[in-house]
Structures are given as structure tokens and as C-alpha cells.
Design a protein around this motif. Structure first.
Motif, PDB file in Angstrom:
ATOM      1  N   ASP A  79       0.842  -1.190   0.000  1.00 17.19           N
ATOM      2  CA  ASP A  79       0.000   0.000   0.000  1.00 17.19           C
ATOM      3  C   ASP A  79       0.879   1.242   0.000  1.00 17.19           C
ATOM      4  OD1 ASP A  79      -2.369  -1.387   0.078  1.00 17.19           O
ATOM      5  OD2 ASP A  79      -2.867  -0.860   2.149  1.00 17.19           O
ATOM      6  N   ALA A  80       0.541   2.197  -0.847  1.00 15.47           N
ATOM      7  CA  ALA A  80       1.244   3.472  -0.850  1.00 15.47           C
ATOM      8  C   ALA A  80       0.714   4.319   0.309  1.00 15.47           C
ATOM      9  CB  ALA A  80       1.003   4.194  -2.166  1.00 15.47           C
ATOM     10  N   PRO A  81       1.533   5.211   0.852  1.00 10.34           N
ATOM     11  CA  PRO A  81       1.047   6.082   1.922  1.00 10.34           C
ATOM     12  C   PRO A  81      -0.045   7.014   1.392  1.00 10.34           C
ATOM     13  CG  PRO A  81       3.199   6.804   1.165  1.00 10.34           C
ATOM     14  CD  PRO A  81       2.915   5.508   0.474  1.00 10.34           C
ATOM     15  N   ASP A  82      -0.970   7.389   2.266  1.00  7.83           N
ATOM     16  CA  ASP A  82      -1.990   8.358   1.868  1.00  7.83           C
ATOM     17  C   ASP A  82      -1.570   9.783   2.217  1.00  7.83           C
ATOM     18  OD1 ASP A  82      -2.366   8.169   4.660  1.00  7.83           O
ATOM     19  OD2 ASP A  82      -4.500   8.600   4.493  1.00  7.83           O
ATOM     20  N   LEU A  83      -0.436   9.913   2.916  1.00  8.52           N
ATOM     21  CA  LEU A  83       0.063  11.214   3.327  1.00  8.52           C
ATOM     22  C   LEU A  83       1.586  11.182   3.363  1.00  8.52           C
ATOM     23  CD1 LEU A  83      -0.528  14.052   4.575  1.00  8.52           C
ATOM     24  CD2 LEU A  83      -0.578  12.922   6.806  1.00  8.52           C
ATOM     25  N   VAL A  84       2.214  12.175   2.768  1.00 10.85           N
ATOM     26  CA  VAL A  84       3.668  12.329   2.830  1.00 10.85           C
ATOM     27  C   VAL A  84       3.934  13.707   3.414  1.00 10.85           C
ATOM     28  CG1 VAL A  84       5.827  12.430   1.543  1.00 10.85           C
ATOM     29  CG2 VAL A  84       4.052  10.784   0.885  1.00 10.85           C
ATOM     30  N   ILE A  85       4.696  13.730   4.497  1.00 12.28           N
ATOM     31  CA  ILE A  85       4.976  14.954   5.234  1.00 12.28           C
ATOM     32  C   ILE A  85       6.420  15.352   4.983  1.00 12.28           C
ATOM     33  CG2 ILE A  85       5.040  16.010   7.522  1.00 12.28           C
ATOM     34  CD1 ILE A  85       3.101  13.651   8.358  1.00 12.28           C
ATOM     35  N   GLY A  86       6.627  16.591   4.548  1.00 10.40           N
ATOM     36  CA  GLY A  86       7.971  17.118   4.377  1.00 10.40           C
ATOM     37  C   GLY A  86       8.583  16.785   3.038  1.00 10.40           C
ATOM     38  N   ALA A  87       9.764  17.331   2.836  1.00 10.48           N
ATOM     39  CA  ALA A  87      10.575  17.132   1.647  1.00 10.48           C
ATOM     40  C   ALA A  87      11.910  17.792   1.936  1.00 10.48           C
ATOM     41  CB  ALA A  87       9.932  17.772   0.423  1.00 10.48           C
ATOM     42  N   TYR A  88      12.916  17.509   1.098  1.00  8.80           N
ATOM     43  CA  TYR A  88      14.201  18.180   1.276  1.00  8.80           C
ATOM     44  C   TYR A  88      14.016  19.664   0.973  1.00  8.80           C
ATOM     45  CZ  TYR A  88      18.940  19.756   0.652  1.00  8.80           C
ATOM     46  OH  TYR A  88      20.099  20.458   0.759  1.00  8.80           O
ATOM     47  N   GLY A  89      14.629  20.507   1.769  1.00 11.68           N
ATOM     48  CA  GLY A  89      14.548  21.942   1.530  1.00 11.68           C
ATOM     49  C   GLY A  89      15.804  22.659   1.960  1.00 11.68           C
ATOM     50  N   ASP A  90      16.313  23.533   1.091  1.00  5.61           N
ATOM     51  CA  ASP A  90      17.481  24.347   1.402  1.00  5.61           C
ATOM     52  C   ASP A  90      17.236  25.744   0.849  1.00  5.61           C
ATOM     53  OD1 ASP A  90      19.949  25.220   2.229  1.00  5.61           O
ATOM     54  OD2 ASP A  90      21.028  24.337   0.542  1.00  5.61           O
ATOM     55  N   PRO A  91      16.950  26.720   1.693  1.00  3.18           N
ATOM     56  CA  PRO A  91      17.032  26.683   3.155  1.00  3.18           C
ATOM     57  C   PRO A  91      15.853  25.918   3.755  1.00  3.18           C
ATOM     58  CG  PRO A  91      16.191  28.806   2.473  1.00  3.18           C
ATOM     59  CD  PRO A  91      16.537  28.046   1.204  1.00  3.18           C
ATOM     60  N   PRO A  92      15.986  25.554   5.037  1.00  2.00           N
ATOM     61  CA  PRO A  92      14.904  24.839   5.692  1.00  2.00           C
ATOM     62  C   PRO A  92      13.678  25.729   5.891  1.00  2.00           C
ATOM     63  CG  PRO A  92      16.624  25.375   7.265  1.00  2.00           C
ATOM     64  CD  PRO A  92      17.126  25.774   5.908  1.00  2.00           C
ATOM     65  N   SER A  93      12.551  25.068   6.134  1.00  2.00           N
ATOM     66  CA  SER A  93      11.312  25.774   6.429  1.00  2.00           C
ATOM     67  C   SER A  93      10.507  24.930   7.417  1.00  2.00           C
ATOM     68  CB  SER A  93      10.501  26.004   5.145  1.00  2.00           C
ATOM     69  OG  SER A  93       9.922  24.787   4.703  1.00  2.00           O
ATOM     70  N   ILE A  95      13.869  28.813   9.608  1.00  2.33           N
ATOM     71  CA  ILE A  95      14.785  28.892   8.464  1.00  2.33           C
ATOM     72  C   ILE A  95      16.264  28.786   8.851  1.00  2.33           C
ATOM     73  CG2 ILE A  95      13.142  30.151   7.047  1.00  2.33           C
ATOM     74  CD1 ILE A  95      14.765  32.711   7.662  1.00  2.33           C
ATOM     75  N   SER A  96      16.553  28.655  10.137  1.00  2.00           N
ATOM     76  CA  SER A  96      17.937  28.514  10.597  1.00  2.00           C
ATOM     77  C   SER A  96      18.265  27.034  10.760  1.00  2.00           C
ATOM     78  CB  SER A  96      18.134  29.231  11.933  1.00  2.00           C
ATOM     79  OG  SER A  96      17.854  30.608  11.806  1.00  2.00           O
ATOM     80  N   ASN A  97      19.553  26.690  10.580  1.00  2.00           N
ATOM     81  CA  ASN A  97      19.937  25.288  10.737  1.00  2.00           C
ATOM     82  C   ASN A  97      21.384  25.080  11.182  1.00  2.00           C
ATOM     83  OD1 ASN A  97      21.252  25.904   8.363  1.00  2.00           O
ATOM     84  ND2 ASN A  97      20.487  24.145   7.224  1.00  2.00           N
ATOM     85  N   ALA A  98      21.993  26.060  11.821  1.00  2.00           N
ATOM     86  CA  ALA A  98      23.372  25.910  12.279  1.00  2.00           C
ATOM     87  C   ALA A  98      23.424  25.012  13.515  1.00  2.00           C
ATOM     88  CB  ALA A  98      23.976  27.270  12.611  1.00  2.00           C
ATOM     89  N   SER A  99      24.423  24.165  13.566  1.00  2.00           N
ATOM     90  CA  SER A  99      24.644  23.330  14.743  1.00  2.00           C
ATOM     91  C   SER A  99      24.789  24.216  15.971  1.00  2.00           C
ATOM     92  CB  SER A  99      25.920  22.495  14.536  1.00  2.00           C
ATOM     93  OG  SER A  99      26.226  21.768  15.688  1.00  2.00           O
ATOM     94  N   ASN A 100      24.060  23.880  17.034  1.00  2.00           N
ATOM     95  CA  ASN A 100      24.087  24.665  18.277  1.00  2.00           C
ATOM     96  C   ASN A 100      23.844  26.149  18.023  1.00  2.00           C
ATOM     97  OD1 ASN A 100      24.589  22.433  20.007  1.00  2.00           O
ATOM     98  ND2 ASN A 100      26.718  22.466  19.345  1.00  2.00           N
ATOM     99  N   ARG A 101      22.978  26.431  17.053  1.00  2.00           N
ATOM    100  CA  ARG A 101      22.641  27.814  16.667  1.00  2.00           C
ATOM    101  C   ARG A 101      23.874  28.633  16.316  1.00  2.00           C
ATOM    102  NH1 ARG A 101      17.675  30.157  20.375  1.00  2.00           N
ATOM    103  NH2 ARG A 101      16.288  28.395  20.071  1.00  2.00           N
ATOM    104  N   GLY A 102      24.931  27.966  15.897  1.00  2.00           N
ATOM    105  CA  GLY A 102      26.148  28.660  15.496  1.00  2.00           C
ATOM    106  C   GLY A 102      27.060  29.035  16.644  1.00  2.00           C
ATOM    107  N   GLY A 103      26.762  28.562  17.837  1.00  2.00           N
ATOM    108  CA  GLY A 103      27.572  28.901  19.003  1.00  2.00           C
ATOM    109  C   GLY A 103      27.923  27.668  19.803  1.00  2.00           C
ATOM    110  N   PRO A 104      28.297  27.872  21.051  1.00  2.00           N
ATOM    111  CA  PRO A 104      28.619  26.720  21.901  1.00  2.00           C
ATOM    112  C   PRO A 104      27.342  25.972  22.286  1.00  2.00           C
ATOM    113  CG  PRO A 104      28.753  28.737  23.163  1.00  2.00           C
ATOM    114  CD  PRO A 104      28.514  29.146  21.733  1.00  2.00           C
ATOM    115  N   PRO A 105      27.462  24.711  22.659  1.00  2.00           N
ATOM    116  CA  PRO A 105      26.279  23.958  23.091  1.00  2.00           C
ATOM    117  C   PRO A 105      25.563  24.674  24.234  1.00  2.00           C
ATOM    118  CG  PRO A 105      28.164  22.495  22.866  1.00  2.00           C
ATOM    119  CD  PRO A 105      28.681  23.899  22.711  1.00  2.00           C
TER     120      PRO A 105
END
Length: 168
Positions: free
Chosen positions: A74-88, A137-147
């Protein structure tokens, strides 16, 4: 060149019998044609029985209306998301884990975007909450700073305890 990715599948197993009852991702237990899942890495079921499978390399979550009643292939009846750059609020980059909370919100560890997203039912409008980033729309590891307590670096597993606390 590199080898082609191996087709993936997910099986439903009713314990104590360790044999699969049904299979997602291909038409039967031995044939790899008609594959619909690409590196499934997590599964969750909502209180109404809706089945979710996160596909890490497919950058999406596939969903079926009933974990108990789907048929093999059976195919899914719903697909959530997709690849996106930048993220959303509606995109993923190699999500690895999913969980469903007591309100049936779907939570996704969007691993390579260093965030966790909450997607409310009916799961068609994208996320309404992001953890680990300042915005969708941001995706930097640790928001771009220290943990810090409000950041992530490749979040993977998700789980809820009986009190509704989310563990990442």
C-alpha cells in the motif's frame, strides 16, 4: 563508482510469532520492486492508529491511515515534508526519529538541520514549533555557538515519558 543504495522495507511483526505479518516498502517479502521507502529509520503510531514511518534519506515522513489495516505494498496516503534548502516549517534534512505525544502531535528529529519539529494533526500544514533553532529557516549546529540548553547538534532519538516530557 559507489554501489546503488539497497532498497529498504519495514515489516509489521505480531509477537510472540517473530514472522512478519505485512511489509511496507515493497510488494511482498522477497521482491524489491516498487519500493516506496528510502532508508526508513523510525516508526510511530498515533492514538487513532495512524502509522508514521520516517525516511531519513528520503527527507520525509510517510503515513498510512491504519497501522492495523494496511496491506503489503500500500502506498502512503500522506507524505509529510521534503528536502529543503534553506529549511522551512515543511522541510527536513535527513530526519532520523519520530514520536507522537498524547495530543497526537508528530515530533520529528530533523537531524541535519539540528532541530526538532512539532507537527500538529492533521499533519498537512507543516510544523508549528521548532526546538533547537531560533526560527524555521535557521539550521546551524548549536545555533552557530557553543552547546546550550536550547540548541542541538544532530539530534537523533525521540521519546516521551508517561508525564508527557520529551527526551531528545
Amino acid at each position: 563508482g559507489p554501489a546503488a543504495p539497497r532498497p529498504a522495507q519495514a515489516a509489521v511483526i505480531s509477537l510472540p510469532d517473530p514472522s512478519a505479518d505485512r511489509v511496507l516498502g515493497q510488494i511482498n517479502y522477497t521482491n524489491s520492486e516498487n519500493d516506496i521507502l528510502y532508508h526508513p529509520s523510525g516508526v510511530a503510531v498515533a492514538s487513532d492508529g495512524r502509522l508514521f514511518v520516517v525516511e531519513s534519506f528520503g527527507h520525509e515522513v510517510s503515513s498510512w491511515p491504519s497501522a492495523a489495516a494496511f496491506a503489503s505494498a500500500d502506498a502512503p496516503d500522506l507524505v509529510i515534508g521534503a528536502y529543503g534548502d534553506p529549511p522551512s516549517a515543511s522541510t527536513f534534512y535527513q530526519p532520523e526519529s519520530i514520536a507522537v505525544d498524547a495530543s497526537d502531535n508528530l515530533w520529528v528529529s530533523d537531524t541535519f538541520n539540528h532541530r526538532v519539529l512539532r507537527i500538529p494533526p492533521p499533519y498537512t500544514a507543516g510544523a508549528d514549533l521548532v526546538l533547537g533553532q531560533a526560527d524555521f529557516i535557521s539550521n546551524a549546529s548549536n545555533r552557530g555557538g557553543p552547546p546550550a540548553a536550547n540548541t542541538f547538534n544532530f539530534p537523533r532519538g525521540l521519546a516521551f515519558d508517561g508525564a508527557g516530557n520529551l527526551y531528545v
